[in-house]
Every structure is written in C-alpha cells, then in structure tokens.
Design an enzyme around this catalytic site. Structure first.
Site, PDB file in Angstrom:
ATOM      1  N   SER A  73       0.836  -1.200   0.000  1.00  0.00           N
ATOM      2  CA  SER A  73       0.000   0.000   0.000  1.00  0.00           C
ATOM      3  C   SER A  73       0.870   1.250   0.000  1.00  0.00           C
ATOM      4  O   SER A  73       0.584   2.226  -0.717  1.00  0.00           O
ATOM      5  CB  SER A  73      -0.916   0.004   1.225  1.00  0.00           C
ATOM      6  OG  SER A  73      -1.713  -1.161   1.255  1.00  0.00           O
ATOM      7  N   SER A 126       3.808  -6.040  -3.508  1.00  0.00           N
ATOM      8  CA  SER A 126       3.560  -6.230  -2.076  1.00  0.00           C
ATOM      9  C   SER A 126       4.239  -7.503  -1.600  1.00  0.00           C
ATOM     10  O   SER A 126       4.286  -8.506  -2.320  1.00  0.00           O
ATOM     11  CB  SER A 126       2.054  -6.332  -1.804  1.00  0.00           C
ATOM     12  OG  SER A 126       1.816  -6.709  -0.454  1.00  0.00           O
ATOM     13  N   HIS A 181       1.088 -12.816  -0.582  1.00  0.00           N
ATOM     14  CA  HIS A 181       1.607 -12.591  -1.935  1.00  0.00           C
ATOM     15  C   HIS A 181       2.691 -13.592  -2.321  1.00  0.00           C
ATOM     16  O   HIS A 181       3.057 -14.477  -1.545  1.00  0.00           O
ATOM     17  CB  HIS A 181       2.069 -11.150  -2.068  1.00  0.00           C
ATOM     18  CG  HIS A 181       0.918 -10.184  -2.082  1.00  0.00           C
ATOM     19  ND1 HIS A 181       0.111  -9.999  -3.177  1.00  0.00           N
ATOM     20  CD2 HIS A 181       0.410  -9.380  -1.115  1.00  0.00           C
ATOM     21  CE1 HIS A 181      -0.834  -9.113  -2.903  1.00  0.00           C
ATOM     22  NE2 HIS A 181      -0.682  -8.735  -1.640  1.00  0.00           N
ATOM     23  N   ASN A 184       7.899   8.714   6.041  1.00  0.00           N
ATOM     24  CA  ASN A 184       8.863   7.696   6.446  1.00  0.00           C
ATOM     25  C   ASN A 184       8.200   6.350   6.193  1.00  0.00           C
ATOM     26  O   ASN A 184       7.407   5.872   7.006  1.00  0.00           O
ATOM     27  CB  ASN A 184       9.253   7.836   7.912  1.00  0.00           C
ATOM     28  CG  ASN A 184      10.231   6.737   8.340  1.00  0.00           C
ATOM     29  OD1 ASN A 184      10.661   5.918   7.528  1.00  0.00           O
ATOM     30  ND2 ASN A 184      10.579   6.707   9.612  1.00  0.00           N
TER      31      ASN A 184
END
Length: 434
Positions: free
Chosen positions: A85, A213, A218, A286
């Site tokens: 994401s 991802s 995954h 960050n």
C-alpha cells in the site's frame, strides 16, 4: 560468522524441524487457506541471523534485496517500502513531484483505474487530490481492456494506474502504447502478479513505475513490505526522497557526505552551506522497511520460480477439475499471457438455482477458505460514495463481481489432496442443485 552464531543457527534449524506440524490433511478439519506464506528453515535462519546482527533498520540487506529484485524483474531501480500500500502511495505521490515540471500530476487531474480491485490501488489517487476514473472489467479475465481505457481518456486525463487481477495480466502492452500516444503516465500495480508474463514479457515492466507487495498472501513475503520499481532514474530518485522523509540527501543511514559537498548546497531560501542531510525537497513520508524484512525477502526470492510454478500447477488442477460444471463462470487467462496466479476466481451465474453466498457458506463449513474479489465495485462502498470520481461507460460487470464472485486459493502451501477436496466439494454442491 563466529562459532557461537553458527551454533545458534544450527539450533534454529533443529527447532524449525521440531515445531513442524506433522499431521496430515484431514478433509473438513484441516483449514485450506485461500492464501498464505510458505516459510522454510532457510527463512527462519535468515530472520534469526539478521536479528543476531541487530539489523534493526534498513541497511546492506535492504540494498542487496533492492538490487537483486530489480535485476530479477529486469528493472534498473527498486526501492523497498513498509507495505505494498505504501509502495502505491509512493508511486502516485512521485508523479506529483515538481521535479517532473509540466508532466507532474496536479490536484484535479484524472487517473484511469478499475472499480473492481483492492482499495490501495485507488486510495493514493484520492489522497493526492487526483480524480479516479473508473472503468469496467471482463468477466472472463476480471481485467479491464485497452478499449475501455481508450474510451475513458478525456481532456483532464493525465495517468493510468491498474492492477493485474489475481495475477492475470491485463493488456499491458496495449495500455502502455495508449499511455505513450496520449502522453499519460502509467503505473502497474503488480502486487498480485509477480512472475506473470504478457507477450513473453514480465508484468511490472511496462509502466513508468510498478509496485509489489510482500504481505504474507503474496508471491514473496517479508511479513510486511512493498517495493516500487522503475527504469526511470529521475522517478527513482523522487521515490527515494519521498520514502525517506522527503529529504534531498541520498546518504544511507549512518553515512555522511556521499556527494562530497554536504555543506556546499544552496536550495530554496536556505542559507548557503546548509547541511544537505537536512534539506527537504519533497513533502514526504517515512515508509522505509528494515533489514529483518529484507533478510526474509532474500531467502524468499531464491524460491520465486518454485512458488510461481506451484501457483500455476494448482490453478490448472482446479481449472481442469471444475471444467464442465454448470452455473459456474470459470476464469480464463488473458490472451497472450502466462499468469502466475494469486487465486482461482469463480462467478456464480446470476441465473443459477443457488447464489454465491450459499456456495461460499458450504465451502467455509468444510474449512475451505474463500475471499471476495476485493471491493467488487469500489464506487458502492461508503468510503467512496462522496469522493469525487468519474465513471466511464458503466460498471455492470463490476456489479456482477460484487454480487456473484469469490475466489479460492492456489498458493504453494496447498497440496494436490487439498485442491482435489476443493474440487470435489464444489462439484458436490453444484450436483445437489441440478
């Protein structure tokens, strides 16, 4: 490595074997997950070894993974992030950078995307003040098409961002050509499709940038993690800056003066010689990962070909086993593609004598895990109803997905016995409704 560390890692290998579940598959009792990580003793040792070295921040293992993964996909640069994401957020945010000058995306610009997907493909569009333009999908491949994308291009369209659905590639070459013709920026969300090819070329290599991802579901896992890949060095530099607080400096943590002129810059309205380590050229974040994650990623990367082969094998076994059953729309690979599948998607015919919910309930009662095709139609979710967007054409097939579609697993942790039980269970349910 000193002898004490070697002894510890030998014990870790023994521990791994001691804690393995030796119980066999018991139909109806053993959970058949739709997705999951496949972790072996090398993965456990990699994590412990990094922990023994106190690799608590991003460092040499992260840089090594970035180099190896970029090389594996044939791209020039990869930048690790803390999730897929976040990788999507970085990719979209990078396209808003002032360094792109006239090509930069600005609030109100349109980005073409797909309504039937996971929210994190679309969220960064809205989060950056851009306007998503939703297009429909096909019910065989669950991807949109180049024709639909072409029809969606309008005077405010500036970019395209689409995910390969459940590992099945969309028409990436044709959409990349459209992007070039119309001077649009193009991001491939490749989170579900690592190892897939379209026209013999790996997905994730067609766009200006692509994202991956490393969540446990995954193809490769770091527990959490993601990556932005590009062969455009200017975009790579922007992504790195935005990931690392927005700073202009590119020194690694613990390093200084890599550019040999740390106190020789004048930027913005700062005084001459302001410390480059604390000059910020972007409004950034960050979103870094750690070497602990990279250590696991490197171990996983060595098994990528094996993982992809298992996903293809499990998908084929399901496809062949379910072929011919009435009232089920079975998936098809996109023509000219070789998917590294994320899941096996099924749509219950709207005219069937049973509904999706009944079939899903039957499977779940047998401990066969199922999942929806993510959001179905994002425009129908409460988070997006009041968000500015545009719909090109209609979203009739996305609505079918919302009401009638689900998927089951093909990940490498599933055995032939498990796959056959899934096939037999679906067939039994369908036969009882003839």
């Amino acid at each position: 490595m000193d002898s004490q560390a070697e002894r510890i890692l030998d014990e870790v290998r023994k521990y791994h074997h001691d804690v393995q579940d030796a119980r066999g598959f018991v139909p109806g009792v053993t959970e058949i997950w739709p997705s999951g990580a496949v972790l072996d003793e090398d993965d456990r040792v990699a994590l412990v070894s990094a922990a023994l070295d106190m690799r608590i921040a991003a460092g040499k293992l992260s840089r090594r993974f970035e180099r190896d993964f970029a090389r594996r996909l044939g791209m020039r640069k990869a930048h690790l992030a803390n999730s897929g994401s976040s990788a999507n957020l970085l990719a979209v945010a990078a396209l808003t950078s002032p360094r792109l000058e006239d090509r930069r995306l600005r609030p109100g610009d349109e980005v073409i995307t797909v309504a039937a997907g996971f929210p994190t493909t679309v969220n960064p569009i809205a989060q950056n003040g851009l306007v998503p333009v939703f297009v429909d999908v096909d019910l065989a491949t669950y991807n949109t098409t180049a024709d639909r994308v072409a029809a969606a291009i309008g005077p405010s369209t500036r970019a395209i961002m689409i995910a390969h659905a459940l590992g099945n590639p969309f028409e990436a070459a044709e959409i990349a050509e459209l992007a070039e013709q119309h001077e649009l920026l193009f991001i491939e969300d490749n989170c579900d499709a690592v190892g897939s090819t379209y026209g013999g070329r790996l997905t994730g290599t067609f766009g200006d940038m692509s994202t991956v991802s490393f969540y446990p579901a995954h193809h490769l896992t770091m527990g959490e993690g993601g990556c932005v890949l590009t062969s455009n060095l200017a975009l790579a530099r922007i992504v790195e800056s935005m990931r690392d607080w927005g700073r202009d400096c590119w020194c690694e943590p613990g390093e200084s003066d890599t550019c040999r002129k740390r106190f020789g810059y004048q930027m913005g309205t700062l005084p001459e010689g302001y410390d480059h380590k604390y000059i910020f050229s972007h409004v950034g974040y960050n979103l870094k990962s750690t070497d602990l994650q990279a250590a696991l990623g490197l171990s996983q990367l060595a098994k990528l070909d094996m993982f992809c082969a298992a996903r293809r094998r499990n998908w084929r076994r399901l496809r062949e086993g379910l072929d011919g059953l009435p009232w089920l729309v079975l998936p098809e690979p996109t023509p000219n593609s070789d998917p590294s599948w994320f899941g096996f998607v099924l749509t219950v015919d709207p005219d069937a004598p049973f509904g999706r919910a009944a079939l899903v309930d039957f499977l779940e009662a047998r401990r066969i895990g199922t999942r929806r095709l993510f959001a179905g139609n994002l425009t129908r979710h409460p988070a997006y109803i009041d968000r500015e967007h545009r719909v090109s054409g209609d979203l009739a097939n996305c609505d079918v997905v919302t009401d009638h579609t689900f998927w089951v697993g093909v990940y490498p942790g599933l055995t032939d016995e498990m796959i056959d039980y899934v096939i037999a269970s679906i067939a039994e349910f369908v036969e009882t409704h003839r």
